[in-house]
Design an enzyme around this catalytic site. Structure first.
Site, PDB file in Angstrom:
ATOM      1  N   CYS A  50      16.873  18.031  44.104  1.00 18.74           N
ATOM      2  CA  CYS A  50      17.649  17.606  45.268  1.00 18.74           C
ATOM      3  C   CYS A  50      16.749  17.217  46.433  1.00 18.74           C
ATOM      4  O   CYS A  50      17.170  16.479  47.333  1.00 18.74           O
ATOM      5  CB  CYS A  50      18.627  18.692  45.696  1.00 18.74           C
ATOM      6  SG  CYS A  50      17.834  20.266  46.126  1.00 18.74           S
ATOM      7  N   GLN A 116      12.813  28.067  41.865  1.00 18.22           N
ATOM      8  CA  GLN A 116      13.603  27.162  41.027  1.00 18.22           C
ATOM      9  C   GLN A 116      12.775  25.978  40.546  1.00 18.22           C
ATOM     10  O   GLN A 116      12.983  25.454  39.454  1.00 18.22           O
ATOM     11  CB  GLN A 116      14.821  26.670  41.800  1.00 18.22           C
ATOM     12  CG  GLN A 116      15.789  25.830  40.971  1.00 18.22           C
ATOM     13  CD  GLN A 116      16.995  25.382  41.796  1.00 18.22           C
ATOM     14  OE1 GLN A 116      17.026  25.577  43.007  1.00 18.22           O
ATOM     15  NE2 GLN A 116      17.961  24.788  41.145  1.00 18.22           N
ATOM     16  N   GLY A 189      22.235  22.221  58.572  1.00 21.53           N
ATOM     17  CA  GLY A 189      21.639  22.031  57.258  1.00 21.53           C
ATOM     18  C   GLY A 189      22.393  22.843  56.226  1.00 21.53           C
ATOM     19  O   GLY A 189      23.076  23.825  56.572  1.00 21.53           O
ATOM     20  N   ALA A 190      22.279  22.445  54.960  1.00 25.62           N
ATOM     21  CA  ALA A 190      22.984  23.179  53.905  1.00 25.62           C
ATOM     22  C   ALA A 190      22.128  23.360  52.663  1.00 25.62           C
ATOM     23  O   ALA A 190      22.644  23.598  51.578  1.00 25.62           O
ATOM     24  CB  ALA A 190      24.287  22.456  53.541  1.00 25.62           C
ATOM     25  N   GLY A 191      20.802  23.253  52.833  1.00 26.90           N
ATOM     26  CA  GLY A 191      19.893  23.463  51.714  1.00 26.90           C
ATOM     27  C   GLY A 191      19.653  24.933  51.452  1.00 26.90           C
ATOM     28  O   GLY A 191      20.345  25.813  51.979  1.00 26.90           O
TER      29      GLY A 191
END
Length: 424
Positions: A50, A116, A189-191
């Protein structure tokens, strides 16, 4: 052959560009095929997450490989040549090797230390091996990078870095604005890092949580998971005015929150205190924000100081040290392997000479006993080994120093070496 790392990642490209560069199965296959067709690329692997779309390739020609990968990238994604040129992250040679190791160790991730990437890099390597795009050189590189990444996670506390930074930021914010139980927390933000910050704030009892993200759907998903609310990016000004604590980690290449944004928010709030926690690298929140009355701003350097590391995070520095040592070892082994063909040619030429001379000895001394003949052979081989030892060691040393070329030419002239290892 030299390594080339080519692509887009969160450090240089805005999220909007990264989203357009996201690869589906068809576009991934197209890039892999185009790289295979390039005469300047012998091995390649594509890492698509991503926050990055990158190609690691063994190349014989820098300019030709870059041109071919540029065409492959633009033709298989929604990225224009201008956007790619503006945001391209390009590494070559030793710098490319170091980049791959840093990626595997989580040191190049938006959320520092996330593990990850190890699985993502391992899957990319497996696909490259299955498709026949990965040879011995790239396989050795990625495998060693993966081992180093695992070592970093097992021997350092880097897994805790993100949580420690968030915890230090929330502690400092509470000291400035009061208990989170009475505070409205805004996460921009949404990471991975933003999600960690939002989760930590909720677990500490934040009165309200709001998430603002460029891609509103991702913001909604994060907010709903934590029973908070989400607002679109065009409502950031209103969200800032409502928030007591603002935490930002967008991965943007520019400022997400400027001095003017915070000044306007302060006017709307009537000067009530605000704390800004900037977890991004490069930073999201203008550093001048800290000069405003009633406002505190904490970036990674300040958080590092709070953690007792004089502006650095100890776990990150330890990880960088491990990675640096591993890169040095790999570069040394890689350089030494480049000397192998010359060393083999030299030793093969010596063996040809030894074989011919022993054959002549057989003809001239037909009555020599087998025992004496074997002793002569051993003596001759010992002499040859001793004579070739220093040239062999020196070839490897010069390869590590990047000066093998002239030495190879000298050896070929001095010993009349053929390309196939024979002698004239």
């Amino acid at each position: 052959m030299s390594l080339l790392a080519f692509g887009l990642n969160h450090r240089r490209a805005p999220i909007s560009v990264l989203e357009r560069a996201a690869l589906d199965e068809a576009s991934l296959a197209q890039i892999l095929a185009a790289a295979s067709d390039s005469p300047d690329i012998s091995e390649h692997v594509v890492v698509a997450t991503c926050n990055r779309t990158e190609i690691y390739a063994e190349v014989s020609g820098f300019h030709g490989a870059v041109a071919d990968l540029t065409e492959a990238f633009t033709s298989s994604t929604g990225i224009t040549h201008d956007d790619l040129k503006a945001h391209l992250d390009l590494h070559y040679g030793d710098a490319a090797v170091a980049h791959v190791f840093n990626v595997a160790a989580g040191l190049d991730s938006m959320a520092v230390g996330e593990s990850q990437i190890l699985g993502q890099l391992r899957a990319a390597l497996a696909r490259g091996q299955s498709d026949g795009h990965v040879g011995s050189s790239l396989n050795s590189l990625v495998q060693q990078a993966l081992r180093t990444g695992k070592q970093v996670h097992s021997e350092t506390g880097i897994d805790e870095v993100s949580r420690s930074l968030v915890g230090a930021g929330l502690d400092a914010a509470e000291q400035h604005v009061g208990p989170l139980a009475d505070a409205h927390v805004l996460v921009v933000g949404a990471g991975a890092m933003s999600a960690l910050a939002a989760t930590s704030a909720v677990r500490r009892g934040a009165e309200r949580l709001t998430v603002v993200n460029r891609t509103h759907e991702r913001g909604v998903a994060l907010a709903e998971r934590l029973e908070g609310t989400a607002r679109p990016l065009d409502e950031l000004a209103e969200a800032l005015a409502d928030a007591d604590v603002v935490i930002s980690c967008t991965g943007s290449t520019g400022l997400a929150i400027t001095l003017a944004d915070v000044a306007d928010a302060q006017v709307a709030r009537g000067g009530r205190r605000q704390a800004f926690v900037d977890l991004a690298l490069p930073h999201d929140i203008g550093q001048e924000v800290a000069d405003l009355t009633g406002v505190v701003r904490l970036g990674l350097a300040e958080l590092g100081e709070l953690l007792g590391s004089s502006g650095t995070v100890p776990e990150v520095e330890q990880a960088r040290s491990l990675v640096g040592d591993a890169v040095t070892r790999h570069l040394g082994a890689r350089a030494a392997s480049q000397a192998a063909p010359t060393v083999r040619a030299l030793r093969a030429a010596a063996q040809q000479v030894v074989g011919r001379e022993l054959g002549r000895l057989d003809q001239r001394t037909p009555d020599m006993s087998a025992e004496h003949r074997a002793e002569v052979e051993r003596a001759v081989h010992r002499i040859v080994d001793k004579l070739l030892h220093q040239p062999t060691v020196r070839a490897k040393e010069l390869a590590v120093d990047g000066r093998l070329g002239e030495y190879e030419d000298a050896l070929r002239q001095l010993f009349d070496l053929h390309a196939d290892g024979g002698v004239l």
